[in-house]
Design a protein around this motif. Structure first.
Motif, mmCIF file in Angstrom:
data_model
loop_
_atom_site.group_PDB
_atom_site.id
_atom_site.type_symbol
_atom_site.label_atom_id
_atom_site.label_comp_id
_atom_site.label_asym_id
_atom_site.label_seq_id
_atom_site.Cartn_x
_atom_site.Cartn_y
_atom_site.Cartn_z
ATOM 1 N N HIS A 1 15.391 1.162 -81.583
ATOM 2 C CA HIS A 1 13.959 1.155 -81.867
ATOM 3 C C HIS A 1 13.686 0.433 -83.193
ATOM 4 O O HIS A 1 14.299 0.742 -84.214
ATOM 5 C CB HIS A 1 13.424 2.585 -81.932
ATOM 6 C CG HIS A 1 13.752 3.410 -80.727
ATOM 7 N ND1 HIS A 1 13.080 3.295 -79.537
ATOM 8 C CD2 HIS A 1 14.711 4.349 -80.525
ATOM 9 C CE1 HIS A 1 13.593 4.143 -78.652
ATOM 10 N NE2 HIS A 1 14.585 4.780 -79.229
ATOM 11 N N ARG B 1 11.182 -6.410 -79.728
ATOM 12 C CA ARG B 1 11.416 -5.507 -78.601
ATOM 13 C C ARG B 1 11.527 -4.068 -79.120
ATOM 14 O O ARG B 1 11.796 -3.848 -80.287
ATOM 15 C CB ARG B 1 12.701 -5.888 -77.872
ATOM 16 C CG ARG B 1 12.682 -7.276 -77.245
ATOM 17 C CD ARG B 1 14.015 -7.595 -76.611
ATOM 18 N NE ARG B 1 14.291 -6.726 -75.476
ATOM 19 C CZ ARG B 1 15.515 -6.463 -75.013
ATOM 20 N NH1 ARG B 1 16.574 -7.001 -75.596
ATOM 21 N NH2 ARG B 1 15.684 -5.686 -73.974
ATOM 22 N N TYR B 2 11.310 -3.108 -78.244
ATOM 23 C CA TYR B 2 11.436 -1.680 -78.569
ATOM 24 C C TYR B 2 10.535 -1.301 -79.739
ATOM 25 O O TYR B 2 10.951 -0.604 -80.666
ATOM 26 C CB TYR B 2 12.901 -1.323 -78.867
ATOM 27 C CG TYR B 2 13.861 -1.811 -77.818
ATOM 28 C CD1 TYR B 2 13.742 -1.391 -76.495
ATOM 29 C CD2 TYR B 2 14.873 -2.709 -78.127
ATOM 30 C CE1 TYR B 2 14.621 -1.848 -75.516
ATOM 31 C CE2 TYR B 2 15.747 -3.177 -77.165
ATOM 32 C CZ TYR B 2 15.612 -2.746 -75.859
ATOM 33 O OH TYR B 2 16.471 -3.213 -74.898
ATOM 34 N N ASP B 3 9.292 -1.759 -79.699
ATOM 35 C CA ASP B 3 8.383 -1.524 -80.819
ATOM 36 C C ASP B 3 7.308 -0.489 -80.499
ATOM 37 O O ASP B 3 6.305 -0.398 -81.202
ATOM 38 C CB ASP B 3 7.718 -2.837 -81.242
ATOM 39 C CG ASP B 3 6.776 -3.400 -80.180
ATOM 40 O OD1 ASP B 3 6.859 -2.956 -79.014
ATOM 41 O OD2 ASP B 3 5.949 -4.267 -80.510
ATOM 42 N N ALA B 4 7.488 0.295 -79.440
ATOM 43 C CA ALA B 4 6.487 1.306 -79.091
ATOM 44 C C ALA B 4 7.021 2.720 -79.254
ATOM 45 O O ALA B 4 6.394 3.688 -78.848
ATOM 46 C CB ALA B 4 5.977 1.098 -77.664
ATOM 47 N N HIS C 1 5.194 -0.545 -85.927
ATOM 48 C CA HIS C 1 6.609 -0.768 -85.628
ATOM 49 C C HIS C 1 6.964 -2.247 -85.583
ATOM 50 O O HIS C 1 8.114 -2.605 -85.350
ATOM 51 C CB HIS C 1 6.986 -0.063 -84.324
ATOM 52 C CG HIS C 1 6.713 1.406 -84.361
ATOM 53 N ND1 HIS C 1 6.530 2.160 -83.230
ATOM 54 C CD2 HIS C 1 6.560 2.262 -85.404
ATOM 55 C CE1 HIS C 1 6.280 3.411 -83.571
ATOM 56 N NE2 HIS C 1 6.289 3.494 -84.881
ATOM 57 N N SER D 1 11.528 -1.964 -72.105
ATOM 58 C CA SER D 1 10.674 -2.234 -73.269
ATOM 59 C C SER D 1 9.434 -3.033 -72.911
ATOM 60 O O SER D 1 9.154 -4.071 -73.489
ATOM 61 C CB SER D 1 11.469 -2.968 -74.355
ATOM 62 O OG SER D 1 10.716 -3.069 -75.545
ATOM 63 N N ASN E 1 11.337 11.262 -75.849
ATOM 64 C CA ASN E 1 11.913 10.009 -75.351
ATOM 65 C C ASN E 1 13.410 10.074 -75.615
ATOM 66 O O ASN E 1 13.853 9.956 -76.758
ATOM 67 C CB ASN E 1 11.305 8.795 -76.051
ATOM 68 C CG ASN E 1 11.804 7.484 -75.458
ATOM 69 O OD1 ASN E 1 12.863 7.423 -74.856
ATOM 70 N ND2 ASN E 1 11.031 6.422 -75.629
ATOM 71 N N GLN F 1 6.209 -1.591 -72.851
ATOM 72 C CA GLN F 1 5.128 -0.637 -73.065
ATOM 73 C C GLN F 1 4.018 -1.177 -73.962
ATOM 74 O O GLN F 1 3.302 -0.418 -74.572
ATOM 75 C CB GLN F 1 5.694 0.649 -73.687
ATOM 76 C CG GLN F 1 6.630 1.421 -72.769
ATOM 77 C CD GLN F 1 5.890 2.154 -71.669
ATOM 78 O OE1 GLN F 1 4.683 2.146 -71.624
ATOM 79 N NE2 GLN F 1 6.614 2.770 -70.769
ATOM 80 N N ASN G 1 8.969 3.672 -75.691
ATOM 81 C CA ASN G 1 9.970 2.664 -75.344
ATOM 82 C C ASN G 1 10.788 3.084 -74.133
ATOM 83 O O ASN G 1 11.129 4.263 -73.979
ATOM 84 C CB ASN G 1 10.946 2.438 -76.507
ATOM 85 C CG ASN G 1 10.349 1.632 -77.633
ATOM 86 O OD1 ASN G 1 9.403 0.889 -77.441
ATOM 87 N ND2 ASN G 1 10.910 1.778 -78.823
ATOM 88 N N THR G 2 11.106 2.113 -73.293
ATOM 89 C CA THR G 2 12.045 2.327 -72.199
ATOM 90 C C THR G 2 13.099 1.237 -72.277
ATOM 91 O O THR G 2 13.008 0.333 -73.109
ATOM 92 C CB THR G 2 11.329 2.251 -70.833
ATOM 93 O OG1 THR G 2 10.873 0.901 -70.633
ATOM 94 C CG2 THR G 2 10.152 3.201 -70.776
#
Length: 466
Positions: A42, A87-90, A106, A98, A36, A100, A94-95
């Motif tokens: 993240h 947010r951004y917890d995968a 996380h 966000s 990624n 996903q 993550n993209t």
């Protein structure tokens, strides 16, 4: 021994800070081998950044480090959604959008760090944010027995809830935390050469992964600290014995896979940066190891994710270097000036053979295609303009693989390739709307019932839903 490598690593960490408390980096995953390259804040790496700065403050008494911990924590709080999720917890999924889904660990780890910082600063924002997040993920995932079914993830969640108990002293927090943590002791192997290790989870009993076992008992150890008791002392010692057998001069053993009722050892790629978590445990329990972390530190101050990698997965990131930072921060006794960074070498072997080529038919063209074999991602390539190519050393190496497409806005699609030319349909995201509506309504209801017996009774509906 520790000060120089600790502050060299800190220099590298701070080179990723683009604004006050905003730390951006990639999310390559050394265990699953997933790429990624998105430079994002993240939530995973905020755990180690906040705790690392807080540890330096406690050891050195320098107010600057407490200020840096608060800046990082303030930014983490700004990433919280209205429902409580970050947010951004995968991580590796993550993209920039966000979307996903979620990864429990996380959410739980950053909230634990916020609560630890709250106990130092008494800043209400940290307690409010962490509590909202913890009650959300318990309400979102609890099925009457566990949250995700994955040992290290759920025990981290139990740790986070116990942190909340130490602050608010509500018995239901302690009850639910211990109930969840106790559930996973049944997954610890009691005999055989892997005794002391944990099965990956209730749904993944074919994997034993030493790093995840270290994370599991790290949470048990912190829970013992919070309880001022040795409730989990015996399972902790059993896993420490297992980790001693899987940690060598090369790094931490990768994993074990069960095939035909026998455990197959997969030692490589040995984990390097993530091994800081094991070093931290060994230091805590006065265990010696032959692993010398100093010889793996790169010129720029970072540590590689793992040995053996010769592609993008060799590039370090904050998500995994945080564990080496946590270990080193615990050891420092004095301040050392930060040093200018020197670039590290990142030479990769190019793979020339084109095994597959194809097009993506769907609403989105951003994302990755991963080649998966025996649970491990052999290679990963970005999708450009709805086209992709998979490169490898030989066509035979890709026998029996599955292609996983990770597309922006959370669409995952698996394909068994039958030929070199593929056309992959990606279905529109609006087809998920009925499920999302149900999940929103049900989770909201569960949050309102968190302190009641109805919480556990309604949670059993999640078994039916799944």
């Amino acid at each position: 021994m520790f000060e120089s490598p600790a502050f060299k690593l800190l220099s590298w960490i701070e080179s990723h800070e683009k604004g006050q408390g905003e730390f951006l980096d990639n999310a390559n995953h050394p265990i699953w081998g997933v790429e990624n390259t998105h430079l994002l804040p993240h939530t995973f790496h905020y755990y180690g950044i906040i705790k690392g700065y807080l540890t330096l403050y406690k050891h050195l008494g320098e107010a600057h480090y407490l200020h840096k911990a608060e800046q990082a924590a303030d930014y983490l709080c700004s990433l919280q959604k209205s429902n409580g999720q970050y947010r951004y917890d995968a991580f590796e999924f993550n993209t920039s959008s966000s979307q996903q889904g979620l990864t429990l660990i996380h959410n739980a780890l950053p909230s634990s760090a916020l609560l630890e910082l709250y106990k130092e600063t008494h800043k209400q924002l940290y307690l409010t944010t962490a509590k909202k997040n913890i009650l959300w993920f318990y309400s979102r995932l609890w099925n009457g027995k566990y949250l995700t079914g994955c040992a290290n993830q759920d025990v981290c969640a139990a740790e986070a809830l116990l942190w909340l108990y130490t602050i608010e002293q509500k018995p239901i927090y302690k009850q639910r935390a211990l109930q969840l943590a106790d559930t996973y002791l049944q997954l610890q192997l009691r005999e055989g050469r892997l005794r002391g290790g944990f099965l990956r989870g209730f749904h993944e009993q074919h994997l034993v992964i030493p790093w995840y076992d270290a994370k599991t008992i790290h949470s048990y150890a912190l829970m013992d600290d919070l309880l001022h008791a040795d409730r989990y002392a015996i399972p902790i010692q059993k896993t420490l014995d297992f980790l001693q057998r899987t940690f060598s001069k090369q790094g931490l053993h990768h994993w074990y896979v069960k095939q035909k009722n026998d455990w197959v050892s997969v030692p490589e790629p040995h984990l390097i940066a993530p091994a800081g978590l094991v070093l931290d445990l060994f230091s805590r329990y006065n265990i010696k190891t032959s692993f010398d972390f100093r010889k793996y530190q790169q010129a720029d101050g970072s540590f590689p994710l793992a040995s053996w990698y010769t592609d993008y997965r060799k590039i370090p990131n904050l998500g995994w270097n945080q564990f080496m930072f946590l270990y080193l921060a615990q050891q420092v006794k004095k301040q050392v000036p930060l040093q200018p960074l020197r670039p590290a070498k990142t030479l990769f072997q190019e793979k020339k053979y084109l095994a597959f080529a194809g097009t993506i038919a769907g609403l989105s063209s951003q994302g990755y295609v991963d080649v998966i074999k025996d649970h491990f991602t052999l290679t990963s390539q970005q999708i450009h303009h709805k086209t992709f190519g998979i490169y490898t050393d030989s066509e035979k190496a890709l026998d029996g693989v599955t292609l996983r497409f990770r597309i922006e806005r959370g669409l995952l699609h698996f394909v068994k390739p039958l030929g070199k030319a593929l056309k992959v349909p990606i279905y529109p995201s609006f087809l998920k709307i009925p499920y999302l509506i149900f999940e929103y309504v049900f989770t909201t209801l569960m949050k309102t019932l968190f302190y009641t017996k109805l919480f556990d009774k309604l949670a059993k509906l999640r078994v039916w839903k799944k």
